[in-house]
Design an enzyme around this catalytic site. Sequence first.
Site, PDB file in Angstrom:
ATOM      1  N   ASN A 196     -75.558  87.477  42.261  1.00 28.77           N
ATOM      2  CA  ASN A 196     -74.382  86.629  42.481  1.00 28.77           C
ATOM      3  C   ASN A 196     -73.118  87.468  42.638  1.00 28.77           C
ATOM      4  O   ASN A 196     -72.273  87.197  43.494  1.00 28.77           O
ATOM      5  CB  ASN A 196     -74.212  85.664  41.312  1.00 28.77           C
ATOM      6  N   ASP A 235     -76.620  80.411  45.678  1.00 32.20           N
ATOM      7  CA  ASP A 235     -77.185  79.053  45.789  1.00 32.20           C
ATOM      8  C   ASP A 235     -78.265  79.008  46.854  1.00 32.20           C
ATOM      9  O   ASP A 235     -79.315  78.370  46.682  1.00 32.20           O
ATOM     10  CB  ASP A 235     -76.078  78.044  46.120  1.00 32.20           C
ATOM     11  N   GLU A 291     -80.753  80.142  36.694  1.00 35.15           N
ATOM     12  CA  GLU A 291     -81.732  80.731  37.601  1.00 35.15           C
ATOM     13  C   GLU A 291     -83.158  80.560  37.077  1.00 35.15           C
ATOM     14  O   GLU A 291     -84.071  81.275  37.480  1.00 35.15           O
ATOM     15  CB  GLU A 291     -81.438  82.233  37.790  1.00 35.15           C
TER      16      GLU A 291
END
Length: 393
Positions: free
Chosen positions: A272, A281, A308
Amino acid sequence: MTVHHHSGVPARQPWATRGQLIFFPSIMLLLLIGILVGGQSLRQQIQTQDKSLELNLVRGVHDFNQLQREVNRLRLQLVHSHSTNTKDFTLQLKITQSRFTIIQRHFLSRSLDTQVSTIKDHLVRSWLSLKPDLKQWQQEPTNTKVQSRIIDQLEKLELDINQVSLLNQRQQWQEYQSRIQRHSHSLQLLSIITILFCGFTLLVGYSLVQFMRTRQHLLETVEQLATIDDVTQIANRRHFNAVFIQEWERMLREQSCLSLLLCDVDCFKAYNDHYGHQAGDSCLFQIAQTIHSCMRRPSDFAARYGGEEFVIILPHTQLSGAQAQASVIQENLQKLALAHAESIISDYVTISIGIASGIPQLELDSHQIIEQADKALYQAKAQGRNRSCSSEF
């Protein structure tokens, strides 16, 4: 995007919607029955009135014919006075008077037009003017002058009776035709109202069905939003909780093995930070679809557990089958080859899997299998990630 549903959880049935769909047609049906019953009652009433009019018409013709016949007999008795008995003449006079009374009653029950009313009044006056002469002749049977005057008046009276009878028949027939026409208009109006009501019912019913379908679609959409994860488009944590309890109880009843796989994306925070949250995403979505594509049976269930992490429920699956499923998921994810430059394990995205498997027992808590899967996942991460560890309960 494809939205995935789990067949093990029945959708809520919209009983209120079905009740409304039944209620409205029932009301419309009752109203339609009311219109039909009212129409049948109107038809019966019309038939009764028509028969009454026909009877009055026939009766009027009969009464006038009888009156004309009695007046004629009375005149003939005067013409042949030499052979007429006084007693017979008196009886015939009474019969004629009774016929006049019947005719007067017949007229009293009806509204007459001007012409009929004028001739009727003339007829009654003519008969009343005859009574003194008739009384005089009864006292003086030999008075030819009175006799001749009575005979002339009776002849005129017969003509007047015939004229009144014809005019009365004409007026009654016109009244009958007018009533028939009004009845026809009433029935036509009733038919139009019935047709319009049926059309209105169909239109409103169709609109209501369309409304209910739209409402049901919205309910399904809302329910889907409540059970589907926005990012991954598979089941969310809330849906997982419901399915897991259901499957736990089902395997407890059947005393069959239940396996749970808890998956965690390796080094996802670094992913991320490096690629951004939007790319993160997208990564989660592709991993979720890959996991879901590995579900082979209708009862197999995959959901996003949080962040996650993903969770998989495998009913009727022993530990060896769960391990094989974990290997398939990791192999498919390896084929997907999502680049991960910041991973300390591989150049591509990988996952670690913790497996818990066993037969549910009454003394066990369903949350214990989740804790065991979590411990197995922690062990897989501790051993270097991108692998699976398992335990039995």
